[in-house]
Motif scaffolding. Structure first.
Motif, PDB file in Angstrom:
ATOM      1  N   GLY A  14     -34.379   6.896 -23.263  1.00  0.00           N
ATOM      2  CA  GLY A  14     -35.509   7.257 -22.416  1.00  0.00           C
ATOM      3  C   GLY A  14     -36.283   6.061 -21.912  1.00  0.00           C
ATOM      4  O   GLY A  14     -37.119   6.199 -21.031  1.00  0.00           O
ATOM      5  N   GLU A  15     -36.043   4.884 -22.467  1.00  0.00           N
ATOM      6  CA  GLU A  15     -36.751   3.680 -22.041  1.00  0.00           C
ATOM      7  C   GLU A  15     -36.054   3.053 -20.836  1.00  0.00           C
ATOM      8  O   GLU A  15     -34.862   3.241 -20.621  1.00  0.00           O
ATOM      9  CB  GLU A  15     -36.803   2.659 -23.183  1.00  0.00           C
ATOM     10  CG  GLU A  15     -37.588   3.119 -24.376  1.00  0.00           C
ATOM     11  CD  GLU A  15     -39.054   3.382 -24.049  1.00  0.00           C
ATOM     12  OE1 GLU A  15     -39.638   2.639 -23.251  1.00  0.00           O
ATOM     13  OE2 GLU A  15     -39.597   4.346 -24.595  1.00  0.00           O
ATOM     14  N   LYS A  16     -36.796   2.280 -20.082  1.00  0.00           N
ATOM     15  CA  LYS A  16     -36.244   1.594 -18.925  1.00  0.00           C
ATOM     16  C   LYS A  16     -35.305   0.483 -19.393  1.00  0.00           C
ATOM     17  O   LYS A  16     -35.684  -0.373 -20.181  1.00  0.00           O
ATOM     18  CB  LYS A  16     -37.374   0.997 -18.095  1.00  0.00           C
ATOM     19  CG  LYS A  16     -36.904   0.273 -16.873  1.00  0.00           C
ATOM     20  CD  LYS A  16     -38.064  -0.271 -16.084  1.00  0.00           C
ATOM     21  CE  LYS A  16     -37.534  -1.038 -14.891  1.00  0.00           C
ATOM     22  NZ  LYS A  16     -38.613  -1.681 -14.150  1.00  0.00           N
ATOM     23  N   ILE A  17     -34.073   0.501 -18.892  1.00  0.00           N
ATOM     24  CA  ILE A  17     -33.095  -0.529 -19.206  1.00  0.00           C
ATOM     25  C   ILE A  17     -33.377  -1.735 -18.312  1.00  0.00           C
ATOM     26  O   ILE A  17     -33.422  -1.618 -17.091  1.00  0.00           O
ATOM     27  CB  ILE A  17     -31.654  -0.027 -18.979  1.00  0.00           C
ATOM     28  CG1 ILE A  17     -31.354   1.187 -19.851  1.00  0.00           C
ATOM     29  CG2 ILE A  17     -30.647  -1.142 -19.211  1.00  0.00           C
ATOM     30  CD1 ILE A  17     -31.415   0.948 -21.328  1.00  0.00           C
ATOM     31  N   LEU A  18     -33.582  -2.901 -18.937  1.00  0.00           N
ATOM     32  CA  LEU A  18     -33.867  -4.110 -18.176  1.00  0.00           C
ATOM     33  C   LEU A  18     -32.595  -4.835 -17.738  1.00  0.00           C
ATOM     34  O   LEU A  18     -32.519  -5.331 -16.616  1.00  0.00           O
ATOM     35  CB  LEU A  18     -34.742  -5.060 -18.991  1.00  0.00           C
ATOM     36  CG  LEU A  18     -36.111  -4.515 -19.399  1.00  0.00           C
ATOM     37  CD1 LEU A  18     -36.865  -5.553 -20.218  1.00  0.00           C
ATOM     38  CD2 LEU A  18     -36.914  -4.124 -18.165  1.00  0.00           C
ATOM     39  N   LEU A  31     -38.659  -2.139 -24.391  1.00  0.00           N
ATOM     40  CA  LEU A  31     -39.256  -2.397 -25.700  1.00  0.00           C
ATOM     41  C   LEU A  31     -38.575  -3.554 -26.428  1.00  0.00           C
ATOM     42  O   LEU A  31     -38.965  -3.923 -27.529  1.00  0.00           O
ATOM     43  CB  LEU A  31     -39.188  -1.134 -26.567  1.00  0.00           C
ATOM     44  CG  LEU A  31     -39.946   0.079 -26.038  1.00  0.00           C
ATOM     45  CD1 LEU A  31     -39.691   1.291 -26.919  1.00  0.00           C
ATOM     46  CD2 LEU A  31     -41.430  -0.222 -25.933  1.00  0.00           C
ATOM     47  N   GLY A  32     -37.511  -4.095 -25.830  1.00  0.00           N
ATOM     48  CA  GLY A  32     -36.769  -5.183 -26.460  1.00  0.00           C
ATOM     49  C   GLY A  32     -35.683  -4.716 -27.400  1.00  0.00           C
ATOM     50  O   GLY A  32     -35.087  -5.522 -28.108  1.00  0.00           O
ATOM     51  N   SER A  33     -35.411  -3.425 -27.412  1.00  0.00           N
ATOM     52  CA  SER A  33     -34.361  -2.878 -28.274  1.00  0.00           C
ATOM     53  C   SER A  33     -32.992  -3.140 -27.664  1.00  0.00           C
ATOM     54  O   SER A  33     -32.817  -3.069 -26.449  1.00  0.00           O
ATOM     55  CB  SER A  33     -34.546  -1.369 -28.440  1.00  0.00           C
ATOM     56  OG  SER A  33     -35.772  -1.091 -29.043  1.00  0.00           O
ATOM     57  N   GLY A  87     -31.881   4.855 -30.182  1.00  0.00           N
ATOM     58  CA  GLY A  87     -32.143   4.769 -31.604  1.00  0.00           C
ATOM     59  C   GLY A  87     -32.352   6.122 -32.252  1.00  0.00           C
ATOM     60  O   GLY A  87     -32.372   6.230 -33.478  1.00  0.00           O
ATOM     61  N   ASP A  88     -32.495   7.169 -31.450  1.00  0.00           N
ATOM     62  CA  ASP A  88     -32.694   8.506 -31.984  1.00  0.00           C
ATOM     63  C   ASP A  88     -31.386   9.180 -32.379  1.00  0.00           C
ATOM     64  O   ASP A  88     -31.379  10.169 -33.084  1.00  0.00           O
ATOM     65  CB  ASP A  88     -33.416   9.390 -30.953  1.00  0.00           C
ATOM     66  CG  ASP A  88     -34.786   8.847 -30.613  1.00  0.00           C
ATOM     67  OD1 ASP A  88     -35.380   8.144 -31.452  1.00  0.00           O
ATOM     68  OD2 ASP A  88     -35.252   9.119 -29.499  1.00  0.00           O
ATOM     69  N   ASP A  89     -30.272   8.641 -31.896  1.00  0.00           N
ATOM     70  CA  ASP A  89     -28.972   9.220 -32.205  1.00  0.00           C
ATOM     71  C   ASP A  89     -28.583   8.906 -33.641  1.00  0.00           C
ATOM     72  O   ASP A  89     -28.984   7.899 -34.204  1.00  0.00           O
ATOM     73  CB  ASP A  89     -27.908   8.661 -31.264  1.00  0.00           C
ATOM     74  CG  ASP A  89     -28.124   9.072 -29.820  1.00  0.00           C
ATOM     75  OD1 ASP A  89     -28.561  10.214 -29.605  1.00  0.00           O
ATOM     76  OD2 ASP A  89     -27.865   8.259 -28.929  1.00  0.00           O
TER      77      ASP A  89
END
Length: 100
Positions: free
Chosen positions: A4-8, A46-48, A60-62
């Motif tokens: 769900g986060e924006k991929i950089l 988020l840097g993940s 990370g929720d998977d």
């Protein structure tokens, strides 16, 4: 795409990394691990670092883990020396959830 986060950005993955997911039999018990190759790594806002497979960008929720080329298995909440060790823990988690 699950993340769900924006991929950089994306960077290609070195050969030998796989996403592992527990597979369940008809009775709902963990019987084996599916393996899908990691083709790239995505970095989100988020840097993940997120594995990318031929089918999807995970999050990370998977309930997945990463099999490394050296045989070690890593997830967001643990590390195991082998797929067999990781699989045993997955079996125990499912068994524990059934008892609740």
């Amino acid at each position: 795409m699950h993340n769900g986060e924006k991929i950089l950005f994306l960077t290609p993955a070195a050969p030998g990394f796989y996403v592992l997911n527990p597979c369940l039999d008809e009775a709902g018990a963990v019987c084996e691990a599916s393996r899908e190759p990691v083709v790239a790594w995505a970095v989100d806002a988020l840097g993940s670092t997120i594995p990318v497979t031929p089918h999807e960008v995970l999050s990370g929720d998977d309930d997945h883990a990463i099999l490394c080329p050296d045989g070690e298995v890593r997830s967001y909440d643990g590390a195991w020396e082998s797929v067999a060790d990781w699989l045993e823990e997955q079996k125990a988690k499912v068994q524990h959830d059934k008892l609740r």
